[in-house]
Design a protein around this motif. Sequence first.
Motif, PDB file in Angstrom:
ATOM      1  N   LEU A 114       0.827  -1.212   0.000  1.00 43.17           N
ATOM      2  CA  LEU A 114       0.000   0.000   0.000  1.00 43.17           C
ATOM      3  C   LEU A 114       0.860   1.259   0.000  1.00 43.17           C
ATOM      4  O   LEU A 114       0.506   2.258  -0.643  1.00 43.17           O
ATOM      5  CB  LEU A 114      -0.942  -0.021   1.197  1.00 43.17           C
ATOM      6  CG  LEU A 114      -1.991  -1.141   1.191  1.00 43.17           C
ATOM      7  CD1 LEU A 114      -2.840  -1.084   2.457  1.00 43.17           C
ATOM      8  CD2 LEU A 114      -2.885  -1.053  -0.046  1.00 43.17           C
ATOM      9  N   ALA A 115       1.986   1.218   0.723  1.00 42.34           N
ATOM     10  CA  ALA A 115       2.893   2.365   0.702  1.00 42.34           C
ATOM     11  C   ALA A 115       3.467   2.558  -0.699  1.00 42.34           C
ATOM     12  O   ALA A 115       3.609   3.696  -1.177  1.00 42.34           O
ATOM     13  CB  ALA A 115       4.016   2.171   1.715  1.00 42.34           C
ATOM     14  N   ALA A 116       3.795   1.451  -1.361  1.00 39.91           N
ATOM     15  CA  ALA A 116       4.297   1.547  -2.734  1.00 39.91           C
ATOM     16  C   ALA A 116       3.252   2.188  -3.649  1.00 39.91           C
ATOM     17  O   ALA A 116       3.582   3.033  -4.484  1.00 39.91           O
ATOM     18  CB  ALA A 116       4.678   0.155  -3.239  1.00 39.91           C
ATOM     19  N   MET A 117       1.991   1.785  -3.490  1.00 40.88           N
ATOM     20  CA  MET A 117       0.917   2.386  -4.285  1.00 40.88           C
ATOM     21  C   MET A 117       0.793   3.873  -3.998  1.00 40.88           C
ATOM     22  O   MET A 117       0.547   4.683  -4.905  1.00 40.88           O
ATOM     23  CB  MET A 117      -0.402   1.665  -4.001  1.00 40.88           C
ATOM     24  CG  MET A 117      -0.461   0.242  -4.510  1.00 40.88           C
ATOM     25  SD  MET A 117      -1.991  -0.614  -4.039  1.00 40.88           S
ATOM     26  CE  MET A 117      -3.215   0.362  -4.926  1.00 40.88           C
ATOM     27  N   ALA A 118       0.959   4.254  -2.724  1.00 40.30           N
ATOM     28  CA  ALA A 118       0.854   5.672  -2.360  1.00 40.30           C
ATOM     29  C   ALA A 118       1.926   6.509  -3.051  1.00 40.30           C
ATOM     30  O   ALA A 118       1.720   7.703  -3.291  1.00 40.30           O
ATOM     31  CB  ALA A 118       0.960   5.824  -0.841  1.00 40.30           C
ATOM     32  N   PHE A 119       3.058   5.882  -3.377  1.00 45.58           N
ATOM     33  CA  PHE A 119       4.134   6.589  -4.072  1.00 45.58           C
ATOM     34  C   PHE A 119       4.078   6.369  -5.586  1.00 45.58           C
ATOM     35  O   PHE A 119       5.048   6.653  -6.292  1.00 45.58           O
ATOM     36  CB  PHE A 119       5.497   6.152  -3.528  1.00 45.58           C
ATOM     37  CG  PHE A 119       5.839   6.781  -2.202  1.00 45.58           C
ATOM     38  CD1 PHE A 119       6.303   8.089  -2.135  1.00 45.58           C
ATOM     39  CD2 PHE A 119       5.669   6.069  -1.020  1.00 45.58           C
ATOM     40  CE1 PHE A 119       6.613   8.668  -0.917  1.00 45.58           C
ATOM     41  CE2 PHE A 119       5.985   6.651   0.204  1.00 45.58           C
ATOM     42  CZ  PHE A 119       6.459   7.958   0.254  1.00 45.58           C
ATOM     43  N   ALA A 147       6.168  -8.514  -0.938  1.00 41.99           N
ATOM     44  CA  ALA A 147       5.215  -7.768  -1.757  1.00 41.99           C
ATOM     45  C   ALA A 147       5.974  -7.231  -2.958  1.00 41.99           C
ATOM     46  O   ALA A 147       6.920  -6.449  -2.794  1.00 41.99           O
ATOM     47  CB  ALA A 147       4.599  -6.623  -0.952  1.00 41.99           C
ATOM     48  N   LEU A 148       5.593  -7.658  -4.149  1.00 44.46           N
ATOM     49  CA  LEU A 148       6.258  -7.208  -5.367  1.00 44.46           C
ATOM     50  C   LEU A 148       5.564  -5.955  -5.878  1.00 44.46           C
ATOM     51  O   LEU A 148       4.355  -5.950  -6.136  1.00 44.46           O
ATOM     52  CB  LEU A 148       6.214  -8.306  -6.427  1.00 44.46           C
ATOM     53  CG  LEU A 148       6.844  -7.938  -7.776  1.00 44.46           C
ATOM     54  CD1 LEU A 148       8.341  -7.682  -7.614  1.00 44.46           C
ATOM     55  CD2 LEU A 148       6.597  -9.038  -8.809  1.00 44.46           C
ATOM     56  N   HIS A 149       6.337  -4.888  -6.022  1.00 40.85           N
ATOM     57  CA  HIS A 149       5.796  -3.646  -6.579  1.00 40.85           C
ATOM     58  C   HIS A 149       6.807  -3.077  -7.553  1.00 40.85           C
ATOM     59  O   HIS A 149       8.018  -3.208  -7.374  1.00 40.85           O
ATOM     60  CB  HIS A 149       5.491  -2.628  -5.472  1.00 40.85           C
ATOM     61  CG  HIS A 149       6.631  -2.403  -4.522  1.00 40.85           C
ATOM     62  ND1 HIS A 149       7.621  -1.470  -4.733  1.00 40.85           N
ATOM     63  CD2 HIS A 149       6.935  -3.015  -3.339  1.00 40.85           C
ATOM     64  CE1 HIS A 149       8.476  -1.488  -3.738  1.00 40.85           C
ATOM     65  NE2 HIS A 149       8.097  -2.410  -2.868  1.00 40.85           N
ATOM     66  N   VAL A 150       6.312  -2.477  -8.616  1.00 41.32           N
ATOM     67  CA  VAL A 150       7.181  -1.935  -9.658  1.00 41.32           C
ATOM     68  C   VAL A 150       6.723  -0.521  -9.988  1.00 41.32           C
ATOM     69  O   VAL A 150       5.548  -0.173  -9.837  1.00 41.32           O
ATOM     70  CB  VAL A 150       7.154  -2.804 -10.932  1.00 41.32           C
ATOM     71  CG1 VAL A 150       7.739  -4.183 -10.652  1.00 41.32           C
ATOM     72  CG2 VAL A 150       5.738  -2.940 -11.476  1.00 41.32           C
ATOM     73  N   GLY A 151       7.676   0.277 -10.433  1.00 39.13           N
ATOM     74  CA  GLY A 151       7.369   1.647 -10.833  1.00 39.13           C
ATOM     75  C   GLY A 151       8.041   1.974 -12.150  1.00 39.13           C
ATOM     76  O   GLY A 151       9.005   1.315 -12.558  1.00 39.13           O
ATOM     77  N   GLU A 152       7.525   2.996 -12.831  1.00 40.68           N
ATOM     78  CA  GLU A 152       8.072   3.380 -14.121  1.00 40.68           C
ATOM     79  C   GLU A 152       9.381   4.146 -13.992  1.00 40.68           C
ATOM     80  O   GLU A 152      10.179   4.178 -14.926  1.00 40.68           O
ATOM     81  CB  GLU A 152       7.043   4.224 -14.890  1.00 40.68           C
ATOM     82  CG  GLU A 152       5.774   3.453 -15.237  1.00 40.68           C
ATOM     83  CD  GLU A 152       4.793   4.303 -16.027  1.00 40.68           C
ATOM     84  OE1 GLU A 152       5.095   5.499 -16.239  1.00 40.68           O
ATOM     85  OE2 GLU A 152       3.745   3.772 -16.422  1.00 40.68           O
ATOM     86  N   VAL A 153       9.607   4.786 -12.863  1.00 35.79           N
ATOM     87  CA  VAL A 153      10.819   5.572 -12.659  1.00 35.79           C
ATOM     88  C   VAL A 153      11.554   5.057 -11.424  1.00 35.79           C
ATOM     89  O   VAL A 153      10.985   4.363 -10.576  1.00 35.79           O
ATOM     90  CB  VAL A 153      10.492   7.079 -12.491  1.00 35.79           C
ATOM     91  CG1 VAL A 153       9.845   7.627 -13.750  1.00 35.79           C
ATOM     92  CG2 VAL A 153       9.595   7.312 -11.284  1.00 35.79           C
TER      93      VAL A 153
END
Length: 248
Positions: free
Chosen positions: A64-69, A86-92
Amino acid sequence: MERWRATNGSANGNFSGRSPREEITMLVVLAFATILLWHSPYGGYLLYPFTILSTWFHEMGHGLAAMAFGNDFERLVIFANGSGYALHVGEVEPSRISSAAIAAAGLLGPTAAGCALILSSQTRRATTAALAVLGIVLLASTLIWVRSLTGWVVLPAVGAACLWLAFRGAQNHRKFAVQFLGVQGCISIYRDFDYLFSADGMLDGRPQISDTGHIAQALFLPYWFWGGVITAIIASMVYWSLRRAHSR
């Protein structure tokens, strides 16, 4: 939040019939009983669903913190030994602040959830709502993010139990359940205390950087410093929630 002030049985009364001091004593007893069970030969088996629940709180905190960012929370995996990720990915490339905050959110997630549950135990409406919300979120998150057999088996069972208690359980059983779950969240850091003050950890038998190690990489100061900061924050959260929940 409306509090219970009248005598036992009133619509606005303390339906447990216990004083604030007795309530806090009961929570402390539950905490110590849980710690003793962890160290008993079969206690880990008895507490296994709550171990998995604590891992879920931890990994949901990261996700959820990853989503918030602005990142995508792709999946949550919980292994049979209670570890997970928890696997999270971002474009930058994430900033140092966001990396540290996402790592810290997992460490603080179980305590935040535990404190919220303890606070909700002070009114009938909040107690019912807390169990219902927890049950719904457990079921929904399993469908959306969980991608492991352990998660698929344990989390829906706990979620269904929360919903049954919310809508079919006796009032005193609901309150005990919320407080018990709250205690499990608040003291779950005890199981991971070594991890909190370690630069590395293990994930399904493989070495990895610990959460405090990630914070140290992002913010330069050593992992043990951030372990102390997180410990102080957790202690403050628990202290505040107990005072708030049982003040008059």
